[in-house]
Design an enzyme around this catalytic site. Structure first.
Site, PDB file in Angstrom:
ATOM      1  N   LYS A  46       0.730  -1.129   0.055  1.00  0.00           N
ATOM      2  CA  LYS A  46      -0.259  -0.389   0.883  1.00  0.00           C
ATOM      3  C   LYS A  46       0.950   1.137   0.338  1.00  0.00           C
ATOM      4  O   LYS A  46       0.037   1.691  -0.872  1.00  0.00           O
ATOM      5  CB  LYS A  46      -1.021   0.151   0.957  1.00  0.00           C
ATOM      6  CG  LYS A  46      -1.492   1.379   1.764  1.00  0.00           C
ATOM      7  CD  LYS A  46      -2.737   1.723   2.695  1.00  0.00           C
ATOM      8  CE  LYS A  46      -1.382   0.530   3.817  1.00  0.00           C
ATOM      9  NZ  LYS A  46      -0.655   2.030   4.262  1.00  0.00           N
ATOM     10  N   THR A  47       1.423   1.550   0.910  1.00  0.00           N
ATOM     11  CA  THR A  47       3.148   2.142   0.959  1.00  0.00           C
ATOM     12  C   THR A  47       3.488   2.590  -0.551  1.00  0.00           C
ATOM     13  O   THR A  47       3.743   3.766  -0.711  1.00  0.00           O
ATOM     14  CB  THR A  47       3.622   2.636   2.545  1.00  0.00           C
ATOM     15  OG1 THR A  47       2.757   1.699   3.442  1.00  0.00           O
ATOM     16  CG2 THR A  47       4.002   3.264   2.711  1.00  0.00           C
TER      17      THR A  47
ATOM     18  N   ASP B 265      -3.992   8.199   3.520  1.00  0.00           N
ATOM     19  CA  ASP B 265      -3.584   7.178   3.478  1.00  0.00           C
ATOM     20  C   ASP B 265      -4.318   6.062   4.734  1.00  0.00           C
ATOM     21  O   ASP B 265      -5.346   6.813   5.063  1.00  0.00           O
ATOM     22  CB  ASP B 265      -2.625   7.405   4.436  1.00  0.00           C
ATOM     23  CG  ASP B 265      -1.591   5.365   3.667  1.00  0.00           C
ATOM     24  OD1 ASP B 265      -2.603   4.707   3.896  1.00  0.00           O
ATOM     25  OD2 ASP B 265      -1.078   5.589   5.050  1.00  0.00           O
ATOM     26  N   GLU B 266      -4.823   4.772   5.149  1.00  0.00           N
ATOM     27  CA  GLU B 266      -5.681   4.314   5.532  1.00  0.00           C
ATOM     28  C   GLU B 266      -6.739   4.989   5.710  1.00  0.00           C
ATOM     29  O   GLU B 266      -7.804   5.296   7.046  1.00  0.00           O
ATOM     30  CB  GLU B 266      -4.216   4.081   6.916  1.00  0.00           C
ATOM     31  CG  GLU B 266      -3.430   4.105   6.464  1.00  0.00           C
ATOM     32  CD  GLU B 266      -3.214   2.212   7.765  1.00  0.00           C
ATOM     33  OE1 GLU B 266      -4.398   1.581   7.037  1.00  0.00           O
ATOM     34  OE2 GLU B 266      -2.002   1.976   7.466  1.00  0.00           O
TER      35      GLU B 266
ATOM     36  N   GLN C   6      -9.752  -4.511   6.579  1.00  0.00           N
ATOM     37  CA  GLN C   6      -8.361  -3.639   8.291  1.00  0.00           C
ATOM     38  C   GLN C   6      -9.758  -2.820   8.854  1.00  0.00           C
ATOM     39  O   GLN C   6      -8.927  -2.038   9.622  1.00  0.00           O
ATOM     40  CB  GLN C   6      -7.499  -3.810   7.941  1.00  0.00           C
ATOM     41  CG  GLN C   6      -6.826  -4.838   7.246  1.00  0.00           C
ATOM     42  CD  GLN C   6      -5.447  -4.995   7.211  1.00  0.00           C
ATOM     43  OE1 GLN C   6      -5.017  -4.915   8.074  1.00  0.00           O
ATOM     44  NE2 GLN C   6      -4.840  -4.760   5.875  1.00  0.00           N
TER      45      GLN C   6
ATOM     46  N   ARG D  98      -0.978 -10.345  10.744  1.00  0.00           N
ATOM     47  CA  ARG D  98      -0.616 -10.839  10.285  1.00  0.00           C
ATOM     48  C   ARG D  98       1.193 -12.089  10.779  1.00  0.00           C
ATOM     49  O   ARG D  98       2.882 -11.342  10.535  1.00  0.00           O
ATOM     50  CB  ARG D  98       0.064 -10.038  12.427  1.00  0.00           C
ATOM     51  CG  ARG D  98      -1.067  -9.704  12.961  1.00  0.00           C
ATOM     52  CD  ARG D  98      -0.799  -7.781  12.238  1.00  0.00           C
ATOM     53  NE  ARG D  98      -1.368  -7.839  10.988  1.00  0.00           N
ATOM     54  CZ  ARG D  98      -1.485  -7.111   9.709  1.00  0.00           C
ATOM     55  NH1 ARG D  98      -0.403  -6.161   9.763  1.00  0.00           N
ATOM     56  NH2 ARG D  98      -2.585  -6.873   8.147  1.00  0.00           N
TER      57      ARG D  98
END
Length: 666
Positions: A49-50, A240-241, A271, A621
């Site tokens: 994503k980043t 973002d997010e 998420q 995770r």
């Protein structure tokens, strides 16, 4: 009629051109090079994503967009800095004019320039939570409310209430009914305090953290000229997010993007797990409704986990109705090890299994710092902390301080320590300072009086008789009498009851009311205390119970030097705190209905779907190994063990995707 004249952009000279097709996969490339307009990028866990956001910024700059016309909104200033540093490494351009940072930092910057429109000078003070609490307490006093006479919420609890009102844009009455129903009888008084607090902030040229959003939006809504200025400046907005934004943040973004609509939001609906702190899941879910012409991109190539873990993750989230359907695709090769499903007798056996397997993994050259144990709630790790301490396995709590070191746990155990040892000065003072009107000086005087009475009588046969003979202030008298009765109840004739019974009595008689007005997360702390009572059921003797608590604290204290960031330690964390992290091996524990998913989430579909998203976050995770554990039995608050149903989330995962482990004892 005025003549239209267009300023041309100065040509940019760059000797470096990014080969986007070589640097990005097909899904990332499509999002990065999309034409202007509203863009929704659903970026799955571990999908880069980043990287996608960073290359989008670089793409805009390389195509002649002035840095000053780009606004990059992130959830930490560190994230924004890291992205801009990566952009600088990709392109030899000066991007210093680009606005990047958190919603609050951008709001602060705008208010410093234009706050006078709302009656604030540019040198306004931003209060931290401690300052905010002190100011609210001063306002409560000026309103003629005596918190010692009525159980009125303390300053930091009121600060939390006012914060929720701002971030969710809900009326105060609705917010109280939903999150703090026990304060509804005080609605008018709380409204009065809220109004006085707003006036006081204005008078002292101060803002709290939430004002940086609320006042910015309010200013834009009231002053069209200022809003228009920033709409023209920020021609391209990236967020973002986005799944973690709240109502006011989404409104701010929509207002700024209203004209040009060049808005890219990046996030993962699967998420979205922070509704309890004001995040609004509908922001990302309904983006295509608010922007009907939005292009939706899905980035599903996962660079983190082995295929076996991704298959379980995809199956785990499939049952959610409200979602953008996607399927994480592996880029890593199989390691031929399926995630383990481990059924165990009870919490103690679960703790033994996790501890033993951790030691085996260490022998297999997996660093302890690459191992995480994740759980739904802090109290789920009680037995595990005890077991790890016994075995000398160093661990660190990612989600805060250790269970037995939390304020509410130490508060309640101070009563038990005192009746077990009436000469425990620390326990006595902690206990009495929980009562209204008793501070350090009063506690000292009361201790001296108690010590003298002990020396005269030697041992205690009636707490009530001794306590009621002591002098306390008028404000403390009623609470002091309650304390005397409670001590007689938990240790009749001076002999302590079993620890579990004592905890229940202390909470119901005294501590529950105290917790409501003093803690913002009262319900979670009450849940912890209920589980402390359950944990204490295994100890009939008060001294044995206190010795076990001391063992954990002392082992932890000895191990503390080994638990700094550069040393090896197993990570214990709630799933919420683990979001954004990754580990070689992950254990997800207490996968039983009522524990994970939590009992509070079973009433509504929305709540249950958020729990399922939380489970999905836990699974994703893990990079290489995943263990899902479920104890069959659990100690209850009543008497006897209670049978636990396996988590409904486990039943939704096909058996063939997991390996059953049968645990036996030698």
């Amino acid at each position: 009629m005025p003549r239209q004249y267009t300023l041309q952009r100065a040509p940019r000279s760059t000797s470096i051109h990014i080969d986007y097709a070589a640097e990005l996969n097909e899904q990332q490339l499509a999002a990065v090079t999309a034409p202007p307009g509203p863009l929704l990028v659903i970026a799955g866990a571990g999908s880069g994503k980043t990287r996608t956001l960073t290359y989008r910024v670089a793409y805009l700059l390389e195509n002649g967009i002035d840095p000053r016309n780009i606004l990059l909104l992130t959830f930490t200033n560190k994230a924004a800095r890291q992205m801009l540093d990566r952009v600088a490494n990709l392109l030899p351009v000066d991007a210093s004019g680009l606005w990047g940072g958190t919603f609050h930092s951008v709001g602060n910057r705008i208010l410093r320039r234009h706050g006078s429109a709302l009656g604030y000078s540019s040198g306004f003070t931003i209060m931290d939570r401690e300052d905010q609490k002190d100011l609210i307490n001063a306002v409560v006093a000026s309103a003629g409310i005596d918190p010692k006479e009525i159980r009125f919420p303390k300053g930091d609890v009121l600060a939390e209430i006012f914060s929720f009102v701002v971030n969710t844009e809900k009326p105060l009455e609705e917010l109280l009914a939903e999150k703090f129903p026990y304060f509804l009888p005080l609605l008018d008084k709380i409204k009065d305090v809220q109004a006085r607090y707003e006036k006081k902030k204005k008078a002292t040229n101060s803002m709290d953290f939430d004002d940086l959003l609320e006042k910015t939006l309010s200013m834009f809504q009231q002053h069209e000229g200022i809003a228009e200025f920033y709409r023209r400046q920020f021609q391209f907005i990236l967020v973002d997010e986005y799944q973690d934004t709240n109502k006011i943040q989404a409104d701010l973004v929509d207002l700024l993007a209203r004209d040009h609509r060049n808005l890219m939001v990046v996030g993962d609906d699967a998420q979205s797990i922070y509704s309890w702190r004001g995040a609004n899941f509908q922001n990302i879910l309904e983006f295509p409704k608010r922007y009907p012409d939005a292009q939706v991109f899905k980035i599903e190539m996962n660079y983190r986990s082995v295929p076996e873990i991704l298959e379980v993750a995809n199956a785990a989230i499939a049952a959610n109705v409200q979602q953008f359907r996607k399927s994480l695709q592996p880029t890593r090769e199989s390691n031929a090890v399926k995630p383990a499903l481990v059924a165990l007798n009870d919490g103690a056996e679960q703790a033994q299994f996790v501890a033993q397997r951790i030691l085996e993994l260490r022998d297999e050259d997996v660093d302890l710092s690459e191992i995480a144990v994740l759980y739904r709630a802090h109290y789920h790790a009680i037995e595990l902390q005890l077991e790890l301490s016994r075995r000398g396995i160093p661990y660190q709590i990612t989600s805060g301080i250790r269970f037995f070191e939390q304020a509410h746990i130490k508060d309640v155990t101070s009563f038990i320590r005192f009746v077990a040892n009436p000469r425990d000065e620390v326990a006595f003072k902690r206990m009495v300072k929980l009562l209204p009107g008793i501070g350090n000086r009063n506690a000292d005087n009361l201790w001296r009086a108690w010590e003298n009475s002990l020396n005269e009588r030697g041992e205690v046969t009636s707490w009530g008789k001794l306590f009621l003979s002591m002098n306390v202030t008028v404000k403390s008298k009623k609470a002091w009498e309650q304390l005397a009765y409670t001590l007689d109840e938990i240790a009749p004739g001076g002999q302590p009851n079993p620890p579990s019974e004592m905890i229940t009595s202390i909470v119901e008689a005294i501590y529950d009311e105290y917790a409501k007005v003093n803690f913002t997360n009262y319900e979670l702390r009450r849940e912890d205390l209920d589980q402390l009572a359950v944990f204490a059921r295994q100890f009939k003797d008060v001294h044995e119970f206190l010795a076990q608590l001391a063992l954990i604290s002392n082992v932890d204290a000895e191990a503390a030097p080994n638990q700094t960031s550069d040393k090896e330690a197993v990570n214990l964390s709630t799933v919420h705190q683990a979001k954004g992290l990754e580990f070689h091996t992950v254990f997800v524990i207490w996968l039983t209905d009522g524990m994970f998913p939590s009992s509070r989430s079973l009433d509504t579909r929305d709540a249950l779907e958020e729990e399922r998203r939380l489970f999905y976050v836990a699974i994703t995770r893990a990079r290489d190994e995943l263990y899902l554990t479920l104890p069959h039995m659990r100690l209850s608050g009543g008497y006897g063990d209670v049978f636990q149903r396996p988590s409904r989330f486990l039943k939704e995962i096909p058996n063939k995707l997991m390996e059953d482990w049968q645990v036996t004892k030698q």
